[in-house]
Scaffold this motif. Sequence first.
Motif, PDB file in Angstrom:
ATOM      1  N   VAL A 113      37.216  42.736  29.313  1.00  0.00           N
ATOM      2  CA  VAL A 113      38.337  42.512  30.229  1.00  0.00           C
ATOM      3  C   VAL A 113      39.283  43.702  30.240  1.00  0.00           C
ATOM      4  O   VAL A 113      39.696  44.185  31.300  1.00  0.00           O
ATOM      5  N   ARG A 135      40.260  45.937  33.413  1.00  0.00           N
ATOM      6  CA  ARG A 135      41.571  45.709  34.011  1.00  0.00           C
ATOM      7  C   ARG A 135      42.717  46.412  33.298  1.00  0.00           C
ATOM      8  O   ARG A 135      43.849  46.397  33.778  1.00  0.00           O
ATOM      9  N   ALA A 184      45.792  42.843  31.446  1.00  0.00           N
ATOM     10  CA  ALA A 184      45.079  41.571  31.409  1.00  0.00           C
ATOM     11  C   ALA A 184      45.746  40.640  30.402  1.00  0.00           C
ATOM     12  O   ALA A 184      46.366  41.080  29.435  1.00  0.00           O
ATOM     13  N   THR A 185      45.618  39.345  30.640  1.00  0.00           N
ATOM     14  CA  THR A 185      46.294  38.362  29.797  1.00  0.00           C
ATOM     15  C   THR A 185      45.308  37.696  28.839  1.00  0.00           C
ATOM     16  O   THR A 185      44.078  37.805  28.999  1.00  0.00           O
ATOM     17  N   ASP A 223      43.022  35.504  30.677  1.00  0.00           N
ATOM     18  CA  ASP A 223      41.854  36.219  31.217  1.00  0.00           C
ATOM     19  C   ASP A 223      40.771  36.361  30.159  1.00  0.00           C
ATOM     20  O   ASP A 223      39.571  36.187  30.438  1.00  0.00           O
TER      21      ASP A 223
END
Length: 212
Positions: free
Chosen positions: A32, A36, A40-41, A44
């Motif tokens: 991820v 990103r 990104a969280t 995610d």
Amino acid sequence: MAPSAQPEQPVRPLRRDAERNRRRIITAAHEVFRERGTGATLDDVAARAGVGVGTVYRRFANKEELVDALFDDMIDNVEALSREAATDPDAWHALATSLEKVCEIQAFDRGLREVMLGTGQGPKRQTRVHERIKPAVDQLIARAKEQGTLRQDFKGFDLPMIQLMVAAITDHTGQPELWRRYLRLLLDGMRAAPGAATPLPESAPYRPGQNA
């Protein structure tokens, strides 16, 4: 009478399923953040790992803890490259090859570039890399100088500076292979004596504003 000191409790290893979840989360976070960046969280990451976000928070209190775990993985990889380079009798080949491999990791990992080039915890993490990798790098540099292939005024801190410059090329241009051209130019500048110029890889012309 003072109470007797309690013996320290041994740290329990994670249960097999908990360790499996932890590795799944770290693998998903690599993917991820590579795609990103560090924006990104944890949601995610949980979605990519196929676990609930509560499972992620049980392993990592916040995103910084997860990024630290990923960073430790990266340091392990770079340290392994350094150990491999130390076995190469040709110190110049070892230095150039290991530098190219580290730059390749950075070029294709957006999250890692942001961690290395960013502010906040970036300087602290760079210090951790320095502490783990410096002894092996210093030995490699010394061998290359002894063999007469690396310029004598080259310093240990020049390598991370080169890595940072090369990593910035991908972010600035949006061309994920362009860094190879400039690494070749930098490597030629590191040589103790000029020789035949290293052929440069072909690349698409850079147009300002063509950022990632």
